[in-house]
Design an enzyme around this catalytic site. Structure first.
Site, PDB file in Angstrom:
ATOM      1  N   TRP A   1       0.817  -1.228   0.000  1.00  0.00           N
ATOM      2  CA  TRP A   1       0.000   0.000   0.000  1.00  0.00           C
ATOM      3  C   TRP A   1       0.845   1.271   0.000  1.00  0.00           C
ATOM      4  O   TRP A   1       0.317   2.364  -0.141  1.00  0.00           O
ATOM      5  CB  TRP A   1      -0.928   0.010   1.222  1.00  0.00           C
ATOM      6  CG  TRP A   1      -1.947  -1.093   1.253  1.00  0.00           C
ATOM      7  CD1 TRP A   1      -1.958  -2.248   0.488  1.00  0.00           C
ATOM      8  CD2 TRP A   1      -3.115  -1.161   2.072  1.00  0.00           C
ATOM      9  NE1 TRP A   1      -3.049  -3.010   0.802  1.00  0.00           N
ATOM     10  CE2 TRP A   1      -3.781  -2.365   1.781  1.00  0.00           C
ATOM     11  CE3 TRP A   1      -3.662  -0.317   3.050  1.00  0.00           C
ATOM     12  CZ2 TRP A   1      -4.971  -2.749   2.416  1.00  0.00           C
ATOM     13  CZ3 TRP A   1      -4.844  -0.700   3.691  1.00  0.00           C
ATOM     14  CH2 TRP A   1      -5.490  -1.898   3.360  1.00  0.00           C
ATOM     15  N   LYS A   2       2.141   1.121   0.209  1.00  0.00           N
ATOM     16  CA  LYS A   2       3.057   2.268   0.243  1.00  0.00           C
ATOM     17  C   LYS A   2       2.529   3.339   1.210  1.00  0.00           C
ATOM     18  O   LYS A   2       1.918   3.004   2.222  1.00  0.00           O
ATOM     19  CB  LYS A   2       3.276   2.811  -1.170  1.00  0.00           C
ATOM     20  CG  LYS A   2       3.738   1.706  -2.142  1.00  0.00           C
ATOM     21  CD  LYS A   2       4.250   2.206  -3.447  1.00  0.00           C
ATOM     22  CE  LYS A   2       4.682   1.025  -4.311  1.00  0.00           C
ATOM     23  NZ  LYS A   2       5.263   1.417  -5.580  1.00  0.00           N
TER      24      LYS A   2
ATOM     25  N   GLU B   1      11.563  -6.680  -8.926  1.00  0.00           N
ATOM     26  CA  GLU B   1      10.819  -5.494  -9.339  1.00  0.00           C
ATOM     27  C   GLU B   1      11.729  -4.572 -10.142  1.00  0.00           C
ATOM     28  O   GLU B   1      12.475  -3.773  -9.553  1.00  0.00           O
ATOM     29  CB  GLU B   1      10.313  -4.732  -8.121  1.00  0.00           C
ATOM     30  CG  GLU B   1       9.394  -5.532  -7.226  1.00  0.00           C
ATOM     31  CD  GLU B   1       8.500  -4.622  -6.393  1.00  0.00           C
ATOM     32  OE1 GLU B   1       7.285  -4.696  -6.578  1.00  0.00           O
ATOM     33  OE2 GLU B   1       9.025  -3.828  -5.603  1.00  0.00           O
TER      34      GLU B   1
ATOM     35  N   GLY C   1       5.279   1.678 -10.938  1.00  0.00           N
ATOM     36  CA  GLY C   1       4.458   2.887 -10.983  1.00  0.00           C
ATOM     37  C   GLY C   1       4.483   3.602 -12.321  1.00  0.00           C
ATOM     38  O   GLY C   1       4.024   4.738 -12.435  1.00  0.00           O
TER      39      GLY C   1
ATOM     40  N   GLY D   1       1.530  -2.702  -6.394  1.00  0.00           N
ATOM     41  CA  GLY D   1       1.458  -1.377  -5.781  1.00  0.00           C
ATOM     42  C   GLY D   1       0.124  -0.719  -6.109  1.00  0.00           C
ATOM     43  O   GLY D   1      -0.907  -0.989  -5.487  1.00  0.00           O
ATOM     44  N   GLY D   2       0.138   0.145  -7.121  1.00  0.00           N
ATOM     45  CA  GLY D   2      -1.034   0.944  -7.478  1.00  0.00           C
ATOM     46  C   GLY D   2      -2.345   0.169  -7.546  1.00  0.00           C
ATOM     47  O   GLY D   2      -3.372   0.619  -7.027  1.00  0.00           O
TER      48      GLY D   2
HETATM   49  P1  PGA Z   1       3.320  -0.677  -8.865  1.00  0.00           P
HETATM   50  O1  PGA Z   1       4.285  -0.881  -7.598  1.00  0.00           O
HETATM   51  O2  PGA Z   1       2.468  -1.932  -8.960  1.00  0.00           O
HETATM   52  O3  PGA Z   1       2.534   0.553  -8.575  1.00  0.00           O
HETATM   53  O4  PGA Z   1       4.205  -0.542 -10.068  1.00  0.00           O
HETATM   54  C1  PGA Z   1       4.856  -2.126  -7.309  1.00  0.00           C
HETATM   55  C2  PGA Z   1       5.762  -2.019  -6.105  1.00  0.00           C
HETATM   56  O5  PGA Z   1       6.471  -1.012  -5.980  1.00  0.00           O
HETATM   57  O6  PGA Z   1       5.788  -2.917  -5.228  1.00  0.00           O
END
Ligand code: PGA
Length: 250
Positions: free
Chosen positions: A10-11, A167, A173, A233-234
């Site tokens: 979720w950052k 990653e 992102g 992430g997103g």
């Molecule tokens: P993202 O992020 O799916 O928004 O690209 C992935 C992550 O940083 O774990």
């Protein structure tokens, strides 16, 4: 043999109230998830309330980072006993945003891994090359270096508790996912590296892909033989898209 893992990072998103509302929607729509482990990593402030909310479900709680010392004068840091007390089962380590903005290095990732392995938590260790490194043809050596530094002094038993996440920084992102073939190629490279260093147990290690994973690319990614799940992430910030990713079609 390798149970897939879908983890939502979720950052720095969601207040406690927003986190509870998202997790309630995930719970309500989850259905049968016996084909994989579902992990959510809310920000620190939401861990304890989310932990209460997911009690009795198969959802697993992860932190987004942790410090290696168990306690002390380290203003602003979070310890493993604190995470254990808040109901965490896993911790994401070495995310590229930590490396890029907060001076994380392979050496500090290594210290965190050893600390986490001394706790009840399981580490999710992130590695990945930048666009410049890939364009210079250095991606394989960069990943090998991150593995060598990050996994230094690790035993086979330690390795078996680790989940890796590949990653590529250029895919995080950006909406620019690695193609399933590009991701598979690197996942194979990682597994070969692990098997040279640790032997056959490499076949048991889950390697997740992360970087713009979405409902419309998860299925083809998950069909690759060495992709054992996703770090999202997103697309994990909305219940609908996260639920679709959990229910990938093999
Ligand atoms: P993202 O992020 O799916 O928004 O690209 C992935 C992550 O940083 O774990």
């Amino acid at each position: 043999m390798r149970i897939p893992v879908i983890a939502g990072n979720w950052k720095m998103h969601k207040t406690v109230g927003e986190a509870l509302s998202l997790v309630r929607s995930i719970k309500a729509g989850m259905g049968d998830t016996s084909h994989c482990q579902v992990v959510i990593a809310p920000p620190f402030t939401a861990l304890a309330p989310v932990s209460e909310e997911i009690r009795g479900t198969s959802l697993m709680l992860a932190a987004q980072n942790v410090f290696w010392e168990p306690k002390g004068a380290y203003t602003g840091e979070i310890s493993l006993p604190m995470l254990e007390g808040a109901g965490c089962r896993m911790a994401i380590l070495g995310h590229s945003e930590r490396r890029q903005y907060f001076s994380e290095t392979d050496a500090t990732v290594n210290r965190r891994i050893h600390a986490v392995l001394g706790s009840t938590l399981q580490p999710i260790v992130c590695i990945g090359e930048t666009l410049a490194e890939r364009e210079a043809g250095k991606h394989h050596s960069v990943i090998a270096q991150q593995l060598a530094g990050g996994l230094d002094r690790l035993t086979q038993e330690g390795l078996l508790r680790i989940i890796l996440a590949y990653e590529p920084v250029w895919a995080i992102g950006t909406g620019r996912t690695a193609s399933p073939e590009t991701a598979q190629e690197m996942h194979r490279h990682i597994r070969n590296w692990l098997s040279e260093k640790f032997g056959k147990v490499a076949e048991e290690i889950r390697i997740l892909y992360g970087g713009s994973v979405k409902p419309d690319n998860i299925d083809t990614l998950m069909r690759q033989p060495d992709i054992d799940g996703a770090l999202v992430g997103g697309a994990c910030l909305e219940a609908d898209s996260f639920l679709r990713i959990i229910h990938f079609k093999p």
